[in-house]
Design an enzyme around this catalytic site. Structure first.
Site, PDB file in Angstrom:
ATOM      1  N   ASN A 170      49.590  14.442  -3.560  1.00  0.00           N
ATOM      2  CA  ASN A 170      48.528  14.687  -2.591  1.00  0.00           C
ATOM      3  C   ASN A 170      48.883  14.256  -1.176  1.00  0.00           C
ATOM      4  O   ASN A 170      48.411  14.827  -0.209  1.00  0.00           O
ATOM      5  CB  ASN A 170      47.242  13.976  -3.030  1.00  0.00           C
ATOM      6  CG  ASN A 170      47.475  12.577  -3.536  1.00  0.00           C
ATOM      7  OD1 ASN A 170      48.312  12.353  -4.416  1.00  0.00           O
ATOM      8  ND2 ASN A 170      46.769  11.618  -2.986  1.00  0.00           N
ATOM      9  N   GLN A 186      46.460  18.972  -7.046  1.00  0.00           N
ATOM     10  CA  GLN A 186      46.888  19.449  -5.718  1.00  0.00           C
ATOM     11  C   GLN A 186      47.717  20.727  -5.777  1.00  0.00           C
ATOM     12  O   GLN A 186      47.979  21.342  -4.744  1.00  0.00           O
ATOM     13  CB  GLN A 186      47.694  18.359  -4.997  1.00  0.00           C
ATOM     14  CG  GLN A 186      46.860  17.156  -4.594  1.00  0.00           C
ATOM     15  CD  GLN A 186      45.861  17.462  -3.477  1.00  0.00           C
ATOM     16  OE1 GLN A 186      45.936  18.488  -2.799  1.00  0.00           O
ATOM     17  NE2 GLN A 186      44.918  16.558  -3.279  1.00  0.00           N
ATOM     18  N   SER A 190      40.859  20.089 -10.435  1.00  0.00           N
ATOM     19  CA  SER A 190      39.635  19.716  -9.735  1.00  0.00           C
ATOM     20  C   SER A 190      39.191  20.867  -8.843  1.00  0.00           C
ATOM     21  O   SER A 190      40.002  21.440  -8.109  1.00  0.00           O
ATOM     22  CB  SER A 190      39.907  18.475  -8.883  1.00  0.00           C
ATOM     23  OG  SER A 190      38.747  18.131  -8.182  1.00  0.00           O
ATOM     24  N   HIS A 240      37.110  20.903  -6.257  1.00  0.00           N
ATOM     25  CA  HIS A 240      36.849  20.724  -4.822  1.00  0.00           C
ATOM     26  C   HIS A 240      38.102  20.807  -3.955  1.00  0.00           C
ATOM     27  O   HIS A 240      38.019  20.738  -2.726  1.00  0.00           O
ATOM     28  CB  HIS A 240      36.035  19.450  -4.551  1.00  0.00           C
ATOM     29  CG  HIS A 240      36.784  18.157  -4.654  1.00  0.00           C
ATOM     30  ND1 HIS A 240      37.341  17.540  -3.555  1.00  0.00           N
ATOM     31  CD2 HIS A 240      37.037  17.355  -5.704  1.00  0.00           C
ATOM     32  CE1 HIS A 240      37.901  16.394  -3.951  1.00  0.00           C
ATOM     33  NE2 HIS A 240      37.730  16.265  -5.247  1.00  0.00           N
ATOM     34  N   THR A 278      24.954  17.768 -20.626  1.00  0.00           N
ATOM     35  CA  THR A 278      24.537  19.141 -20.340  1.00  0.00           C
ATOM     36  C   THR A 278      25.511  19.778 -19.358  1.00  0.00           C
ATOM     37  O   THR A 278      25.843  19.183 -18.326  1.00  0.00           O
ATOM     38  CB  THR A 278      23.101  19.143 -19.754  1.00  0.00           C
ATOM     39  OG1 THR A 278      22.255  18.504 -20.704  1.00  0.00           O
ATOM     40  CG2 THR A 278      22.618  20.553 -19.478  1.00  0.00           C
ATOM     41  N   CYS A 319      43.727   1.804   5.826  1.00  0.00           N
ATOM     42  CA  CYS A 319      42.998   0.923   6.740  1.00  0.00           C
ATOM     43  C   CYS A 319      41.528   1.294   6.866  1.00  0.00           C
ATOM     44  O   CYS A 319      40.679   0.431   7.044  1.00  0.00           O
ATOM     45  CB  CYS A 319      43.625   0.956   8.122  1.00  0.00           C
ATOM     46  SG  CYS A 319      45.223   0.162   8.110  1.00  0.00           S
TER      47      CYS A 319
HETATM   48  C1  LIG Z   1      46.459  14.313  -7.115  1.00  0.00           C
HETATM   49  C2  LIG Z   1      45.015  14.040  -7.338  1.00  0.00           C
HETATM   50  N1  LIG Z   1      44.581  13.720  -8.564  1.00  0.00           N
HETATM   51  C3  LIG Z   1      43.291  13.479  -8.823  1.00  0.00           C
HETATM   52  C4  LIG Z   1      42.348  13.526  -7.838  1.00  0.00           C
HETATM   53  C5  LIG Z   1      40.921  13.211  -8.170  1.00  0.00           C
HETATM   54  O1  LIG Z   1      40.163  14.374  -8.338  1.00  0.00           O
HETATM   55  P1  LIG Z   1      38.568  14.280  -8.290  1.00  0.00           P
HETATM   56  O2  LIG Z   1      38.194  13.966  -6.886  1.00  0.00           O
HETATM   57  O3  LIG Z   1      38.101  15.654  -8.722  1.00  0.00           O
HETATM   58  O4  LIG Z   1      38.158  13.239  -9.258  1.00  0.00           O
HETATM   59  C6  LIG Z   1      42.743  13.843  -6.528  1.00  0.00           C
HETATM   60  C7  LIG Z   1      41.753  13.879  -5.436  1.00  0.00           C
HETATM   61  O5  LIG Z   1      41.930  13.322  -4.382  1.00  0.00           O
HETATM   62  C8  LIG Z   1      44.114  14.121  -6.277  1.00  0.00           C
HETATM   63  O6  LIG Z   1      44.550  14.413  -5.063  1.00  0.00           O
END
Ligand SMILES: Cc1ncc(COP(=O)(O)O)c(C=O)c1O
Length: 392
Positions: free
Chosen positions: A153, A181, A201, A203, A239, A327
């Site tokens: 990430n 990612q 994920s 989002h 649910t 930070c």
């Molecule tokens: C590499 C990685 N794994 C896991 C997550 C966590 O995902 P979630 O926010 O859906 O729990 C993130 C989110 O920042 C991510 O960048």
């Protein structure tokens, strides 16, 4: 160009795609419980299953192998904590993971360690690629699970998961990848990667937060984290979040459709950004792998400039980026990812991650290239004055 808002923090989270938003809003009216047998339940269930097919299609898996969860963290926790179940074939066996994983993997293995599960953390090289020799040395017949992220990430480094999986499977270990990612940014196919589990994920894919998925190869051992009803084949009680899943499905469909085009476009922007910054700003260090890297992610350390100061000055210009150091959350610790690549602490503190996304334009890249150089110059001047004052 006059002041504007430029969002270059798409790895933190992505905006809702307007097309996904439309589907999401319409789905909010499908209020039936997907587990109900009547028509209100059926109509949302059909849409949820359509979404499952889309997520499966994007990842080269089958719908029966997709479990919807509350996000990437939950998917990762479910796989890792399954080791604790007495029916797991390698119950409490060794977990191998790597030093640049997301905290939801590293903190989970730390927790498992406190419960007596053996854990080995494999180092990475200066580009963030896993040390294959160290992996080979750590693998043995007691290894239950190897968990390595597909793409990082912070620095965007992509791992050779197929090679990691081949090595792990030789010892009968299961393989999990956190592909949060990578999905939608590079082609991801569970068959080619040869993984047994994969976390996703929504989002990060222009869909709502709080929804994700876990791919589980047929019959791969898995035990629920959340007990209760029999939703998701008994693997995730609660649910079903119909509207978010339906939006996730639409996001997966769009991501598949745009994958090639977006890869090309964002790689071009990344190169424009990298070339521009390299030409305009002296004394920088590029973090991550020059070749095996996400098309949208560029992480740069600026000598003699604090990442937090750069972030705040860019924010004043309407540009949102992120810094590797934590930070902002009150900790002065530099990024564990950058430290794992071996760069010195000062450079790690001077890092900025630019993460591009679907709604960025070339004009926005140029806006950043216009605003960033004077900011770095100003910060460097201030830090020189400050260090002279300290010396005096
Ligand atoms: C590499 C990685 N794994 C896991 C997550 C966590 O995902 P979630 O926010 O859906 O729990 C993130 C989110 O920042 C991510 O960048």
């Amino acid at each position: 160009m006059k002041n504007r808002f430029v969002y270059l923090d798409n790895n933190a989270t992505s905006p809702l795609d307007p097309a996904v938003r439309e589907v999401f809003i319409a789905a909010l009216d499908l209020y039936g419980n997907p587990s109900s047998m009547h028509m209100f339940g059926r109509e949302v269930r059909e849409e949820v299953e359509k979404a499952r097919r889309e997520v499966a299609r994007l990842t080269g898996s089958t719908p029966g192998e997709i479990i919807f969860t509350g996000g990437g963290s939950e998917s990762n926790n479910t796989v890792l904590k399954s080791i604790l179940h007495p029916d797991h074939p390698r119950h409490r066996g060794k977990i191998i993971t790597c030093s640049i994983e997301h905290p939801c993997v590293l903190e989970t293995v730390n927790y498992l360690k406190t419960l007596g599960v053996p854990v080995e953390i494999i180092p990475v090289d200066s580009h963030g690629r896993i040390d294959m020799e160290a992996l080979e040395a750590a693998l043995d017949d007691t290894t239950a699970l190897v968990s390595v992220m597909l793409a990082n990430n912070e620095i965007g480094t992509i791992q050779d998961l197929a090679e990691i999986a081949r090595r792990a499977h030789k010892y009968g270990a299961l393989v999990h990848t956190d592909a949060v990612q990578a999905i939608g940014k590079i082609p991801v196919d569970v068959e080619k990667l040869e993984v047994d589990y994969m976390s996703m994920s929504a989002h990060k894919l222009y869909a709502p937060k709080g929804i994700g998925a876990l791919y589980r190869r047929k019959k791969a051992p898995l035990f629920p984290l959340i007990h209760g009803g029999h939703q998701e084949e008994g693997m995730r009680a609660g649910t079903i979040n119909g509207p978010s899943i339906i939006a996730f499905g639409e996001a997966a469909r769009i991501a598949g459709e745009l994958l090639e085009e977006e890869h090309r476009r964002l790689s071009g922007y990344r190169k424009r950004l990298l070339d521009g910054i390299s030409a305009l700003i002296p004394e920088i260090h590029i973090n991550g792998d020059p070749e095996h890297v996400l098309p949208n992610t560029l992480d740069i350390s600026f000598f003699a400039a604090e990442g937090e100061s750069i972030l705040l000055y860019l924010d004043l210009e309407g540009i949102a980026v992120s810094t590797g150091s934590a930070c902002a959350t009150g900790s002065l610790e530099p990024s564990h990812v950058l430290m794992a690549t071996g760069i010195d602490t000062e450079l790690a503190h001077g890092s900025i991650r630019f993460s591009l996304g679907r709604f960025n334009t070339e004009e926005e890249v140029d806006y950043l290239l216009e605003k960033l150089p004077p900011i770095i110059e100003r910060i460097r001047k201030m830090s020189t004055v400050r260090s002279r004052e300290v010396q005096n």
